[in-house]
Design an enzyme around this catalytic site. Sequence first.
Site, mmCIF file in Angstrom:
data_model
loop_
_atom_site.group_PDB
_atom_site.id
_atom_site.type_symbol
_atom_site.label_atom_id
_atom_site.label_comp_id
_atom_site.label_asym_id
_atom_site.label_seq_id
_atom_site.Cartn_x
_atom_site.Cartn_y
_atom_site.Cartn_z
ATOM 1 N N HIS A 57 0.840 -1.202 0.000
ATOM 2 C CA HIS A 57 0.000 0.000 0.000
ATOM 3 C C HIS A 57 0.877 1.255 0.000
ATOM 4 C CE1 HIS A 57 -3.642 2.313 1.549
ATOM 5 N NE2 HIS A 57 -2.642 3.149 1.800
ATOM 6 N N GLU A 58 1.828 1.286 0.921
ATOM 7 C CA GLU A 58 2.693 2.463 1.010
ATOM 8 C C GLU A 58 3.651 2.546 -0.177
ATOM 9 O OE1 GLU A 58 1.732 4.463 3.020
ATOM 10 O OE2 GLU A 58 0.631 3.238 4.458
ATOM 11 N N HIS A 61 1.915 4.279 -3.017
ATOM 12 C CA HIS A 61 1.948 5.735 -2.864
ATOM 13 C C HIS A 61 3.302 6.288 -3.330
ATOM 14 C CE1 HIS A 61 -1.827 6.301 -0.856
ATOM 15 N NE2 HIS A 61 -1.498 5.608 0.229
#
Length: 264
Positions: A57-58, A61
């Site tokens: 998820h990170e 980003h």
Amino acid sequence: MTTAIKRSDRRISPVFLGIAAVTAVAGWAVWTGFADNTGLAVFLFVTGAWIVSLCLHEYAHARTALHSGDISVGAKGYLTLNPLKYTHALLSIVLPVLFVIMGGIGLPGGAVFIERGRIRGRWKHSLISAAGPLTNVLFAVVCTAPFWLDALQGVPPTFRYALAFLALLQVTAALLNFLPIPGLDGYGVLEPWLSYRIRRQVEPFAPFGLLAVFGILWIPEVNIWFFDAIHAILRGLGIEELESYCGQNLYRFWQADNPLCVSR
């Protein structure tokens, strides 16, 4: 330009590889029934897979920010998938895991620091924010694939339950993170399109958005409505409520087993 990123800044961290290895071994133990304590194996498998999804998820980003113009993410270690490099390891890893243990909720944490001043274009800013929860959507699709593809023949019940619970976490993470609440990615998608005055007024509330959502979910009526919606989505993907419930029951191995959840 991304040419300034060193090769070492992109190298996958041994920390992440270690987490992935523990997840794989635990998954094998759940599948084969090798472990004497099946619940502990489920706990390690689901927790490990959940942390892997948080890292991805990170990473989503950071990777999107890199291609949008923020080359600083490389030097910060965000491209190595190392959870220890995040701005707030407590918020990014520890709290999300505690949320899973306490309430069976895939509540996302916060995260990587993007230098927004390096990025031009509102669409790019929105895409950076959306990249994280879209990763959870993709993870949910992978977890539920055996169910909606009707490919469960030969899959041990315990592994199926664990996968169903993991899918529930991914769906809740995606849904909650897309909420347009300050501090969550849903607001980050919307923020570039708001006026400067509104952004300044909302900014002080951003640090409390995540905790506010968690607090609201403790209200019984809201909790029931929320999980009804989650289970409706999961049913559409082929997962029955009993399957995800049994997965959570096995995950909490320190509690008494429910007789409805037959592991073998």
